[in-house]
Write a protein that holds these residues in place. Structure first.
Motif, PDB file in Angstrom:
ATOM      1  N   LEU A 129       4.413  -1.937  16.332  1.00  8.45           N
ATOM      2  CA  LEU A 129       4.829  -1.947  14.927  1.00  8.45           C
ATOM      3  C   LEU A 129       3.786  -2.674  14.087  1.00  8.45           C
ATOM      4  N   PRO A 130       3.517  -2.184  12.878  1.00  9.59           N
ATOM      5  CA  PRO A 130       2.513  -2.841  12.046  1.00  9.59           C
ATOM      6  C   PRO A 130       3.011  -4.189  11.526  1.00  9.59           C
ATOM      7  N   THR A 131       2.050  -5.069  11.252  1.00  5.82           N
ATOM      8  CA  THR A 131       2.406  -6.340  10.629  1.00  5.82           C
ATOM      9  C   THR A 131       2.776  -6.076   9.174  1.00  5.82           C
ATOM     10  N   ARG A 132       3.258  -7.061   8.507  1.00  4.30           N
ATOM     11  CA  ARG A 132       3.650  -6.901   7.102  1.00  4.30           C
ATOM     12  C   ARG A 132       2.456  -6.477   6.254  1.00  4.30           C
ATOM     13  N   GLU A 133       1.316  -7.116   6.472  1.00  2.00           N
ATOM     14  CA  GLU A 133       0.117  -6.800   5.704  1.00  2.00           C
ATOM     15  C   GLU A 133      -0.337  -5.371   5.971  1.00  2.00           C
ATOM     16  N   GLN A 134      -0.286  -4.949   7.228  1.00  2.00           N
ATOM     17  CA  GLN A 134      -0.683  -3.585   7.574  1.00  2.00           C
ATOM     18  C   GLN A 134       0.264  -2.569   6.931  1.00  2.00           C
ATOM     19  N   ALA A 135       1.560  -2.861   6.945  1.00  2.00           N
ATOM     20  CA  ALA A 135       2.538  -1.951   6.348  1.00  2.00           C
ATOM     21  C   ALA A 135       2.334  -1.848   4.839  1.00  2.00           C
ATOM     22  N   LEU A 136       2.055  -2.978   4.192  1.00  3.98           N
ATOM     23  CA  LEU A 136       1.805  -2.947   2.750  1.00  3.98           C
ATOM     24  C   LEU A 136       0.536  -2.166   2.422  1.00  3.98           C
ATOM     25  N   ALA A 137      -0.490  -2.318   3.247  1.00  2.00           N
ATOM     26  CA  ALA A 137      -1.733  -1.566   3.037  1.00  2.00           C
ATOM     27  C   ALA A 137      -1.493  -0.075   3.191  1.00  2.00           C
ATOM     28  N   MET A 138      -0.697   0.328   4.194  1.00  2.00           N
ATOM     29  CA  MET A 138      -0.380   1.746   4.379  1.00  2.00           C
ATOM     30  C   MET A 138       0.402   2.280   3.180  1.00  2.00           C
ATOM     31  N   LEU A 139       1.348   1.489   2.683  1.00  2.00           N
ATOM     32  CA  LEU A 139       2.138   1.897   1.531  1.00  2.00           C
ATOM     33  C   LEU A 139       1.254   2.054   0.296  1.00  2.00           C
ATOM     34  N   ALA A 140       0.351   1.116   0.072  1.00  2.00           N
ATOM     35  CA  ALA A 140      -0.552   1.197  -1.075  1.00  2.00           C
ATOM     36  C   ALA A 140      -1.445   2.431  -0.977  1.00  2.00           C
ATOM     37  N   ARG A 141      -1.898   2.725   0.212  1.00  2.02           N
ATOM     38  CA  ARG A 141      -2.753   3.901   0.416  1.00  2.02           C
ATOM     39  C   ARG A 141      -1.974   5.179   0.116  1.00  2.02           C
ATOM     40  N   VAL A 142      -0.722   5.250   0.563  1.00  2.00           N
ATOM     41  CA  VAL A 142       0.104   6.429   0.320  1.00  2.00           C
ATOM     42  C   VAL A 142       0.401   6.580  -1.171  1.00  2.00           C
ATOM     43  N   LEU A 143       0.663   5.474  -1.841  1.00  2.00           N
ATOM     44  CA  LEU A 143       0.958   5.531  -3.276  1.00  2.00           C
ATOM     45  C   LEU A 143      -0.273   5.882  -4.097  1.00  2.00           C
ATOM     46  N   ALA A 144      -1.450   5.464  -3.665  1.00  2.00           N
ATOM     47  CA  ALA A 144      -2.679   5.711  -4.426  1.00  2.00           C
ATOM     48  C   ALA A 144      -3.242   7.104  -4.184  1.00  2.00           C
ATOM     49  N   ALA A 147      -2.821   9.939  -7.011  1.00  2.00           N
ATOM     50  CA  ALA A 147      -3.647   9.670  -8.192  1.00  2.00           C
ATOM     51  C   ALA A 147      -5.110   9.978  -7.912  1.00  2.00           C
ATOM     52  N   SER A 148      -5.592   9.621  -6.743  1.00  2.00           N
ATOM     53  CA  SER A 148      -6.995   9.899  -6.421  1.00  2.00           C
ATOM     54  C   SER A 148      -7.222  11.398  -6.230  1.00  2.00           C
ATOM     55  N   MET A 149      -6.248  12.104  -5.669  1.00  2.00           N
ATOM     56  CA  MET A 149      -6.374  13.553  -5.528  1.00  2.00           C
ATOM     57  C   MET A 149      -6.412  14.218  -6.905  1.00  2.00           C
ATOM     58  N   PHE A 150      -5.595  13.749  -7.836  1.00  2.00           N
ATOM     59  CA  PHE A 150      -5.589  14.285  -9.194  1.00  2.00           C
ATOM     60  C   PHE A 150      -6.926  14.023  -9.872  1.00  2.00           C
ATOM     61  N   ARG A 152      -9.838  13.630  -8.432  1.00  2.00           N
ATOM     62  CA  ARG A 152     -10.846  14.506  -7.832  1.00  2.00           C
ATOM     63  C   ARG A 152     -10.715  15.933  -8.353  1.00  2.00           C
ATOM     64  N   ALA A 153      -9.474  16.406  -8.532  1.00  2.00           N
ATOM     65  CA  ALA A 153      -9.248  17.759  -9.049  1.00  2.00           C
ATOM     66  C   ALA A 153      -9.752  17.879 -10.484  1.00  2.00           C
ATOM     67  N   VAL A 154      -9.479  16.890 -11.319  1.00  4.94           N
ATOM     68  CA  VAL A 154      -9.952  16.899 -12.705  1.00  4.94           C
ATOM     69  C   VAL A 154     -11.473  16.879 -12.736  1.00  4.94           C
ATOM     70  N   LYS A 155     -12.082  16.070 -11.908  1.00  6.36           N
ATOM     71  CA  LYS A 155     -13.549  16.007 -11.857  1.00  6.36           C
ATOM     72  C   LYS A 155     -14.135  17.327 -11.387  1.00  6.36           C
ATOM     73  N   ALA A 156     -13.504  17.968 -10.408  1.00  6.81           N
ATOM     74  CA  ALA A 156     -13.993  19.259  -9.908  1.00  6.81           C
ATOM     75  C   ALA A 156     -13.919  20.324 -10.999  1.00  6.81           C
ATOM     76  N   VAL A 157     -12.807  20.328 -11.740  1.00  6.72           N
ATOM     77  CA  VAL A 157     -12.672  21.290 -12.842  1.00  6.72           C
ATOM     78  C   VAL A 157     -13.709  21.008 -13.919  1.00  6.72           C
ATOM     79  N   ALA A 158     -13.908  19.763 -14.254  1.00 10.92           N
ATOM     80  CA  ALA A 158     -14.896  19.400 -15.279  1.00 10.92           C
ATOM     81  C   ALA A 158     -16.303  19.775 -14.826  1.00 10.92           C
ATOM     82  N   ASP A 159     -16.632  19.547 -13.568  1.00  6.77           N
ATOM     83  CA  ASP A 159     -17.950  19.916 -13.048  1.00  6.77           C
ATOM     84  C   ASP A 159     -18.147  21.427 -13.068  1.00  6.77           C
TER      85      ASP A 159
END
Length: 175
Positions: A129-144, A147-150, A152-159
């Motif tokens: 099982l992940p530690t608290r810090e590892q679980a929070l990092a995974m959650l932050a990555r999933v939440l972010a 937004a990062s995919m969006f 990248r999509a906007v940048k691809a369209v603009a390019d």
């Protein structure tokens, strides 16, 4: 050294208080473990938020009565070491797994989490099982990620739409 009634009551009260707040329990056979190994394990337990105690099984059974660990009462047989995870659920599993690698005599017998009893083989699952810090990092990555995919999509369209216009401006800037 035998304990008198008041000492037994203190041990049961202390263990009951810890069991009421703990996330998981690992009971392990420790017979044959040296004093230096036990001392090292106790030190590591303090550092990782694990309450480690060797008590008689009858006292442990009384202490866990009324808690989510009450389900282990009939499995408390033989000389056992009790490791309660007080800060994060996997801490006791990691501790027992780590010290069992260097000591063949230390063997997990019972694992309890969330009112369920699991066989000793589940120490591996609990330790993974992940530690608290590892679980929070995974959650932050999933939440972010959306937004990062969006972005990248906007940048691809603009390019794609203005790809030819930015190249002369960059060439002029370089010159």
């Amino acid at each position: 050294m035998a304990l008198n009634l008041s000492q037994k009551q203190e041990v049961v009260a202390e263990l009951a208080e810890v069991a009421a707040k703990a996330h998981s329990l690992v009971a392990a056979e420790y017979a044959g473990t040296t004093v230096s190994q036990m001392t090292a394990m106790r030190k590591k337990a303090r550092e990782s938020g694990v309450f480690l105690k060797v008590v008689k099984n009858t006292l442990a059974a009384r202490a866990v009565a009324g808690t989510e660990f009450e389900v282990v009462q009939d499995k408390l047989v033989g000389p056992l070491l009790y490791a309660f995870s007080t800060e994060e659920p996997g801490a006791a599993g990691r501790l027992i797994k780590e010290f069992a690698k260097g000591n063949d005599k230390l063997q997990a017998k019972v694992v309890a989490v969330g009112g369920q009893v699991y066989p000793a083989s589940h120490v591996e699952v609990l330790a993974s099982l992940p530690t608290r810090e590892q679980a929070l990092a995974m959650l932050a990555r999933v939440l972010a990620e959306p937004a990062s995919m969006f972005a990248r999509a906007v940048k691809a369209v603009a390019d794609k739409q203005g790809g030819g216009e930015t190249a002369p401006a960059e060439a002029a800037a370089e010159a």
